[in-house]
Design an enzyme around this catalytic site. Structure first.
Site, PDB file in Angstrom:
ATOM      1  N   LYS A  23       1.904  -5.905 -28.110  1.00 37.12           N
ATOM      2  CA  LYS A  23       0.818  -6.064 -26.971  1.00 37.12           C
ATOM      3  C   LYS A  23      -0.236  -7.353 -27.568  1.00 37.12           C
ATOM      4  O   LYS A  23      -0.513  -7.239 -28.577  1.00 37.12           O
ATOM      5  CB  LYS A  23       0.344  -4.725 -26.935  1.00 37.12           C
ATOM      6  CG  LYS A  23      -1.058  -4.751 -26.089  1.00 37.12           C
ATOM      7  CD  LYS A  23      -1.566  -3.447 -26.115  1.00 37.12           C
ATOM      8  CE  LYS A  23      -3.017  -3.332 -25.222  1.00 37.12           C
ATOM      9  NZ  LYS A  23      -3.633  -2.170 -25.069  1.00 37.12           N
ATOM     10  N   LYS A  45       3.991  -6.484 -23.677  1.00 38.64           N
ATOM     11  CA  LYS A  45       2.874  -6.472 -22.548  1.00 38.64           C
ATOM     12  C   LYS A  45       2.002  -7.622 -22.946  1.00 38.64           C
ATOM     13  O   LYS A  45       1.570  -7.814 -24.305  1.00 38.64           O
ATOM     14  CB  LYS A  45       2.228  -5.241 -22.772  1.00 38.64           C
ATOM     15  CG  LYS A  45       0.814  -5.028 -21.898  1.00 38.64           C
ATOM     16  CD  LYS A  45       0.056  -3.777 -22.358  1.00 38.64           C
ATOM     17  CE  LYS A  45      -1.075  -3.864 -21.381  1.00 38.64           C
ATOM     18  NZ  LYS A  45      -2.016  -2.933 -21.881  1.00 38.64           N
TER      19      LYS A  45
HETATM   20  C1  PBG Z   1      -5.549   0.641 -23.529  1.00 42.71           C
HETATM   21  C2  PBG Z   1      -4.736  -0.103 -22.654  1.00 42.71           C
HETATM   22  C3  PBG Z   1      -5.245  -1.251 -21.916  1.00 42.71           C
HETATM   23  C4  PBG Z   1      -4.077  -1.567 -20.984  1.00 42.71           C
HETATM   24  C5  PBG Z   1      -3.296  -0.416 -21.320  1.00 42.71           C
HETATM   25  N1  PBG Z   1      -3.806   0.212 -22.187  1.00 42.71           N
HETATM   26  C6  PBG Z   1      -6.356  -2.193 -22.257  1.00 42.71           C
HETATM   27  C7  PBG Z   1      -6.766  -2.931 -23.070  1.00 42.71           C
HETATM   28  O1  PBG Z   1      -5.903  -2.811 -24.056  1.00 42.71           O
HETATM   29  O2  PBG Z   1      -7.680  -3.737 -23.254  1.00 42.71           O
HETATM   30  C8  PBG Z   1      -3.891  -2.660 -20.136  1.00 42.71           C
HETATM   31  C9  PBG Z   1      -3.347  -2.439 -18.874  1.00 42.71           C
HETATM   32  C10 PBG Z   1      -3.629  -3.413 -17.782  1.00 42.71           C
HETATM   33  O3  PBG Z   1      -4.020  -4.423 -17.925  1.00 42.71           O
HETATM   34  O4  PBG Z   1      -3.024  -3.267 -16.577  1.00 42.71           O
HETATM   35  N2  PBG Z   1      -5.734  -0.084 -24.714  1.00 42.71           N
HETATM   36 ZN    ZN Z   2      -7.365   0.862 -26.304  1.00 39.99          ZN
END
Ligand code: PBG
Ligand code: ZN
Length: 350
Positions: free
Chosen positions: A196, A249
């Site tokens: 991520k 992601k």
């Molecule tokens: C929480 C989380 C996020 C997303 C999924 N879980 C936001 C982030 O990490 O800032 C992003 C999902 C999306 O942008 O559609 N950590």
């Molecule tokens: Zn988070």
């Protein structure tokens, strides 16, 4: 005889039935995981400005949504919660009656066959908006693991099928696995947000989940976008710690990693088609600059072709509707039992 004119690749592109016959990747509703944002109250359907078609839903509305998703053939949802109150340690995240815990119970009751996945991360619940415990302006790794374990456990207790840690702390998959196993939830699966990245594509998400960090950013825990080899290490570690599904992601700017992970691992692999990716399509479509249907299906097909088994996407319901229209159009037979002529409506197929 190995080239032109004996070989003409255009032969199999001549008509839609021929193209359909040799199509290598087909999207189906079973490919999609649909994110849901649940909020306290009843009868609530708050539209999210930068996400046309996506709403924050109260639990009763989420139940209705589950029935609709079932009708589309979508098999899984991913739950995010908007707590009633935020604090330093994100207490509602692991409260037995927190909003997500309530939603899990309601969805399992309303649609037992729907796979309920939950996002496990503190940022929606903490007053500072970071994904872990903060001390002196830093996000602490090991103390966060304990809270993530609590959160995952309370989701499992409420009936979640799959918990999905998205925080990017080191060791969280192993920590969650241990707690679940010790507490009698050896059957609850873990979908790890393994690779991520600290991405600009989450911007609209932070509006949807009200989870923007109040200071700094997430670059001290989420990955640095240029690093592909490091992404493989993250995936390796999550697999070793017991992840059941792995994820890359965002999706679009990271399709090389979706492909590399596909070649390297045999686990089910997920790609998250994040909000910024969705918002760009919606915005351009509203301006009349692109054909939403065509572009969205092309993007989802590209993610699948790159190697994703499952795609978390806000386009899921629209995509199912478009796929069904296409399917009906292709398979309708006349009374004589012959295929009706499929006309190529411009812009409808990829
Ligand atoms: C929480 C989380 C996020 C997303 C999924 N879980 C936001 C982030 O990490 O800032 C992003 C999902 C999306 O942008 O559609 N950590
Ligand atoms: Zn988070």
């Amino acid at each position: 005889m190995s080239g032109f004119p004996a070989v003409r690749l255009r032969r199999l592109r001549r008509s839609e039935p021929l193209r359909a016959l040799v199509r290598e990747v087909q999207l189906t509703p079973a490919d999609f995981i649909y994110p849901l944002f649940v909020t306290h109250g009843s009868g609530v359907r708050n539209p999210i400005g930068s996400m046309p078609g996506v709403f924050q839903l109260s639990v009763d509305q989420a139940r209705r949504e589950a029935a609709e998703l079932g009708a589309y053939g979508i098999r899984a949802v991913l739950l995010f919660g908007l707590p009633a109150a935020k604090d330093e340690r994100g207490s509602e995240a692991y409260h037995p009656d927190g909003i997500v815990q309530q939603a899990i119970r309601a969805l399992k009751d309303a649609a037992p066959e729907l796979v309920v996945m939950t996002d496990v991360c503190l940022c929606e619940y903490t007053s500072h908006g970071h994904c872990g415990v903060v001390e002196q302006g830093r996000v602490l790794n090991d103390p966060t693991l304990e809270l993530l374990g609590e959160m995952a456990l309370s989701h499992a207790r409420a009936g979640a099928d799959v918990v999905a840690p998205s925080d990017m702390m080191d060791g969280r998959v192993g920590a969650i696995r241990r707690v679940l196993d010790e507490q009698g939830f050896a059957d609850t699966a873990i979908m790890a947000y393994s690779a991520k990245f600290a991405s600009g594509f989450y911007g609209p998400f932070r509006e949807a989940a009200d989870s923007a960090p109040q200071f700094g950013d997430r670059r001290a825990y989420q990955m640095d976008p240029p690093n592909a080899r490091e992404a493989m290490r993250e995936l390796e570690l999550d697999v070793a710690e017991g992840a059941d599904l792995i994820m890359v992601k965002p999706a679009l700017a990271y399709l090389d990693l979706v492909r590399r992970a596909r070649e390297r691992f045999d686990l089910p692999q997920v790609a998250y088609n994040v909000r910024g990716e969705y918002a760009m399509v919606k915005a351009a479509a509203q301006l009349g600059w692109i054909d939403e249907r065509r572009i969205a299906l092309e993007i989802l097909t590209g993610i699948k072709r790159a190697g994703a088994d499952l795609i978390i996407t806000y386009h899921a319901k629209d995509a199912c509707r478009w796929l069904e229209e296409d399917f009906r159009c292709r398979t309708t037979t006349t009374r004589a039992g012959t295929f009706r002529k499929t006309t190529d409506r411009p812009g409808n197929r990829y």
